[in-house]
Design a protein around this motif. Structure first.
Motif, PDB file in Angstrom:
ATOM      1  N   MET A   1      -4.061   3.681 -43.783  1.00 15.97           N
ATOM      2  CA  MET A   1      -2.817   4.354 -43.477  1.00 15.97           C
ATOM      3  C   MET A   1      -2.216   3.768 -42.198  1.00 15.97           C
ATOM      4  SD  MET A   1      -2.175   8.412 -43.280  1.00 15.97           S
ATOM      5  CE  MET A   1      -1.478   8.969 -41.768  1.00 15.97           C
ATOM      6  N   THR A   2      -0.939   3.586 -42.177  1.00 19.83           N
ATOM      7  CA  THR A   2      -0.249   3.022 -41.032  1.00 19.83           C
ATOM      8  C   THR A   2      -0.145   4.055 -39.921  1.00 19.83           C
ATOM      9  OG1 THR A   2       1.049   1.633 -42.524  1.00 19.83           O
ATOM     10  CG2 THR A   2       1.879   1.893 -40.295  1.00 19.83           C
ATOM     11  N   ASP A   3      -0.470   3.649 -38.711  1.00 17.39           N
ATOM     12  CA  ASP A   3      -0.368   4.536 -37.555  1.00 17.39           C
ATOM     13  C   ASP A   3       1.007   4.333 -36.906  1.00 17.39           C
ATOM     14  OD1 ASP A   3      -0.618   6.082 -35.294  1.00 17.39           O
ATOM     15  OD2 ASP A   3      -2.538   5.213 -34.687  1.00 17.39           O
ATOM     16  N   TRP A   4       1.998   5.059 -37.439  1.00 13.05           N
ATOM     17  CA  TRP A   4       3.379   4.904 -36.986  1.00 13.05           C
ATOM     18  C   TRP A   4       3.536   5.264 -35.518  1.00 13.05           C
ATOM     19  CZ3 TRP A   4       5.754   1.821 -39.961  1.00 13.05           C
ATOM     20  CH2 TRP A   4       5.584   1.858 -41.345  1.00 13.05           C
ATOM     21  N   LEU A   5       2.774   6.258 -35.051  1.00 16.85           N
ATOM     22  CA  LEU A   5       2.874   6.657 -33.645  1.00 16.85           C
ATOM     23  C   LEU A   5       2.388   5.549 -32.715  1.00 16.85           C
ATOM     24  CD1 LEU A   5       1.790  10.395 -33.797  1.00 16.85           C
ATOM     25  CD2 LEU A   5       4.101   9.461 -33.581  1.00 16.85           C
TER      26      LEU A   5
END
Length: 92
Positions: A1-5
């Protein structure tokens, strides 16, 4: 999962650095038109990425303060690009 933060945090730090460095670069009397064009292109690319990041954060359902931070980042890059565009215009 991409860690957008994490991406937002990294990009915000980069944006802060650019906000400090771009005026110095543009103030250098030896800067060439080619360098200004390259800087403009890089800032436009960053502004586009910041827009995509903001949209990804919105889609992921992040809170409003996070979305606001992404919007500020997007605006920062757009503002820097506008300053560089003015410099380029003055050089032509």
């Amino acid at each position: 999962m991409t860690d957008w933060l994490a991406i937002l945090e990294e990009q915000t730090a980069t944006g802060e650095t650019m906000a400090r460095e771009v005026p110095d670069m543009l103030g250098n009397p030896d800067i060439s038109e080619r360098q200004v064009r390259t800087l403009f292109s890089a800032l436009e690319t960053q502004a586009d990425f910041a827009e995509k990041l903001r949209m990804a954060l919105e889609t992921s359902g992040h809170d409003f303060p996070v979305i606001e931070a992404a919007e500020r980042l997007e605006e920062r890059y757009a503002d820097l690009a506008a300053v560089v565009a003015e410099k380029l215009k003055a050089m032509l």
